[in-house]
Design a protein around this motif. Sequence first.
Motif, short mmCIF file in Angstrom:
data_model
loop_
_atom_site.label_atom_id
_atom_site.label_comp_id
_atom_site.label_asym_id
_atom_site.label_seq_id
_atom_site.Cartn_x
_atom_site.Cartn_y
_atom_site.Cartn_z
N LEU A 184 0.85 -1.19 0.00
CA LEU A 184 0.00 0.00 0.00
C LEU A 184 0.88 1.24 0.00
O LEU A 184 1.69 1.44 0.91
N ALA A 215 -7.20 1.08 2.34
CA ALA A 215 -6.29 0.23 3.13
C ALA A 215 -7.09 -0.82 3.90
O ALA A 215 -6.68 -1.98 3.98
N GLU A 221 3.22 -1.19 4.02
CA GLU A 221 2.60 0.12 3.82
C GLU A 221 3.64 1.22 3.76
O GLU A 221 4.64 1.20 4.49
#
Length: 507
Positions: A182, A190, A202
Amino acid sequence: MSLASPSLPSRVAPGRDDAAAIPGRDEGPLVPLVVDLDGTLLRTDLLLEGVVAILRRNVLMLFAMLAWLPRGRAHFKRRVAEHAALDFATLPANEELLAYIELQKTLGREIVLATAADELMARRIVERFPLFDRAVSSDGLVNLKGEVKARRLAALFPRGFDYAGNAAVDLPIWARAERVILVETPASVARAARAGGRPIEEFAAAPRLRALAKGLRLHQWAKNGLVFVPLVLGGLAGSAGAWAEAGLAFLALGLVASASYLLNDLWDLPHDRAHWSKRHRPLASGRLPLATGLAATVGGLTSGLALAALAGPAVLAAVLAYLAVTLAYSFSLKRVPMLDALILGGLFTLRLVIGVAAVGVAWSPWLLTFSMFLFTSLSFAKRHTELRGAVRRGRTGQLSGRGYRPADEPVVLAFGIAAGLASIVIFILYLANEAFRHAVLSAPLALWAFPLVLVLFMGRIWLLAGRDELNDDPVAFAVRDRPSLSLAAVAGLAFAVAAFGLPGWGY
């Protein structure tokens, strides 16, 4: 459609086990790392960049672009890619993600660019970032996005792949990926990606609200305080109704001005990205998405003009005049040396005009002339700072997006200081010829403090400009500079005393 980088042949990375290669991966071969482009590798959207670039060159191309749309999104992207002249070297990249990709490249992984952008643009990106072994992209017929991209990647990499993306449209791709990466994704996206139960990495995003506030230049609303000056000097400081009318005009002007700042930054993106300090602006750096900037521009203009109409036809006319001059400056006149500073001085003076229109006081030619000279001087100070910066960096040619050359610095310095001194003289003439003639102020003698404040403030601005210690924008500098704020407090106190008086004060 896939294409290979001209400098790197397409290849498949050898399988290997390396627990340190990817956090959380304990075993198995290293599958290809597939990276999205818009909003992921780049902190911008290439389609919007292309549309803005085309309109920047010729606004009438809007009609041609409308004619491209019925043939589909892939065709539209191809035509935009063919017509847009973009500087790919200055497009803002996600440096943290790039460092991650470089690490994976050293581990022997195949690095693939997978983007819904057109093939012509994807090729330029691969040329800029030779980390990529190949790219898959839209080809003028197929729009490689969402489920279409997911199926293409699943067919290309049947043994699996990791995917780095940023938007809801990437959810079908993450559903087929071995690992979800992400990159600055919205919280809702998310959450949906985590629901798939796959390993996740992330890259967090900086708060976009802060970037939007900076792009709107809310600190510049201090300039709009000029709207209240005619109210005070017109003897209406004790009228709650006048304050309300001026407050409404202040809010309308602030919204329109903030929207025009964003529009100017959108129009000036290539020049800002090539500038030593302006490249850090929210839109130029990609911290504020182009789509958000466009939406805020439309919203600000619409709401600001609506409030101006509510304030009355005179205020609406003055705000429209401000907007028209601002647009003319942003699109063309900012490139005309000397005239650009005069226009900026005129925009400050229009703020006083809006204040006069809001509360209906008598016009003061002295006050408007004073404003014109004062703010023209500050505008020259801004140009002088830019020219000094160009000289320090050894530049000899014309400044990007401006009509000045470093050799113009002495002339700009002379005109700037002269305009500042003229503003002080004009304010003294205003005091002598107008302030005491009309019984509208309780204690006009207090205004004699203002020329002294002006001398100290202008002296400080130009002294620091000569020392290379002045921010690009003198107003932005002044609202953070303690001595300048102290002088502003003294000036404000003088105006308050002039308007309301003190025991024993008067003519």
